[in-house]
Design an enzyme around this catalytic site. Structure first.
Site, PDB file in Angstrom:
ATOM      1  N   CYS A  93       0.837  -1.203   0.000  1.00 26.82           N
ATOM      2  CA  CYS A  93       0.000   0.000   0.000  1.00 26.82           C
ATOM      3  C   CYS A  93       0.866   1.244   0.000  1.00 26.82           C
ATOM      4  CB  CYS A  93      -0.877   0.060   1.226  1.00 26.82           C
ATOM      5  SG  CYS A  93      -1.731  -1.460   1.524  1.00 26.82           S
ATOM      6  N   GLY A  94       1.875   1.250   0.858  1.00 23.28           N
ATOM      7  CA  GLY A  94       2.752   2.411   0.919  1.00 23.28           C
ATOM      8  C   GLY A  94       3.312   2.692  -0.460  1.00 23.28           C
TER       9      GLY A  94
END
Lengths: 157, 176
Positions: free
Chosen positions: A44-45
């Site tokens: 996600c990051g």
């Protein structure tokens, strides 16, 4: 996932600890909805970091990016600050995952959003969608192509 | 399958023979530690594959995550105006923890650039535009992080540790 051609269901979620954002307020702009499983998890990051760098390409097409996960507004605030994000992350927190469910992008087993993308046109109609495997960062090329197709169609009509 | 867009062309920095059956393209960020890890691996891959491989480097600076990445990319592009792109590319990756302008000017001097011209060139709008155009081409090609690799135009999703990448390229070379 919800199909292209239907009106994107409206919702209102916290974008900061003391502000909410209503989807229908963004009429007149294209909107990119990026549902993702969780703040701080590695993929996600990377995905949100990538989109943060791609904002100037999205804005060429008059498009606003919204990230959505079930994390709380305080968690989002820390995540935004840490990565210097220049777009809102919405907290689909209470009732948990309600908006993701509405968009058929909720993983009941994990209790998280799936990694799902939608592009809405200026009238709030869904024009493109994509469901990525949870472990794969889908990149931004699909979004960009969808935005370009929309602008191209508008020019022709 | 994500395709390299646009394909390798005259605006690219290319090492190796234009007749090589294999082309490896890297989208990299000079301040990204993974790209730093990939740097000696690519050198090793180039030695192993020899004239069967040409290598292309395109810029993909994640400027918010890595505040020095864009300026380092500008530095390497400016060095290319004095035909020293690869020397600058190498020295930057070998010193990726020190990428201030002062550092970059020192590297420019060390690799034998005319530093005065270099200092002017890094301010040229077209240099920044080249870096931005590389980034945009990466987005269009489906780059989703750094480093990302393309082999003969297709995004390579496998492991890029030396043994894996060399094995894959060797197998590919035999099929051409």
């Amino acid at each position: 996932m919800l199909q292209s051609g239907i009106i994107a269901p409206d919702f209102e979620l916290n974008s900061t600890p003391d502000q909410t954002l209503k989807l229908s307020e963004l009429k007149g702009k294209k909107v990119i909805l990026a549902f993702y499983p969780a703040d701080w998890s590695p993929v996600c990051g990377d995905q949100m970091t990538l989109y943060n760098e791609t904002l100037r390409l999205f804005s060429r097409h008059n498009a606003q990016l919204l990230g959505i996960s079930v994390d709380s507004k305080w968690c989002h605030t820390a995540f935004i600050h840490y990565h210097k994000f220049h777009f809102p992350l919405l907290a689909d927190f209470e009732p948990k995952g309600e908006v993701a469910r509405m968009y058929e992008s909720y993983d009941e087993k994990e209790g998280e959003c799936k990694r799902a993308l939608y592009v809405l046109d200026e009238d709030g109609i869904i024009r493109w969608n994509y469901l990525s495997p949870t472990g794969v960062n889908p990149g931004a090329n699909g979004i960009l192509q969808a935005l370009e197709t929309l602008d191209h169609q508008k020019k022709k009509s | 399958m994500n395709q390299l867009t646009p394909p390798v062309n005259k605006n690219d920095h290319i090492q190796g023979s234009s007749h090589a059956p294999l082309t490896l393209v890297e989208y990299g960020d000079y301040q990204c530690p993974h790209c730093g890890h990939a740097y000696p691996i690519i050198k090793q891959v180039q030695r192993k594959l020899g004239d069967r491989l040409r290598f292309v480097y395109r810029n993909f600076p994640l400027s918010e995550a890595h505040p020095d990445a864009f300026k380092a990319a500008v530095g390497a592009e400016a060095a290319s105006l004095q035909n020293r792109f690869w020397e600058m590319h190498d020295v930057i990756f070998e010193n990726q923890d020190a990428l201030s302008w002062t550092d970059l000017f020192a590297y420019a001097q060390n690799i034998g650039l005319d530093v005065q011209s270099f200092e002017e060139d890094v301010q040229r709008r077209e240099i920044a535009e080249k870096v931005e155009a590389d980034f945009e081409s990466g987005i269009r090609s489906g780059v989703n992080g750094t480093p990302s690799f393309f082999i003969n135009g297709e995004k390579y999703e496998g492991s890029w540790e030396a043994i894996d990448l060399i094995g894959y390229l060797n197998a590919s070379a035999n099929s051409y």
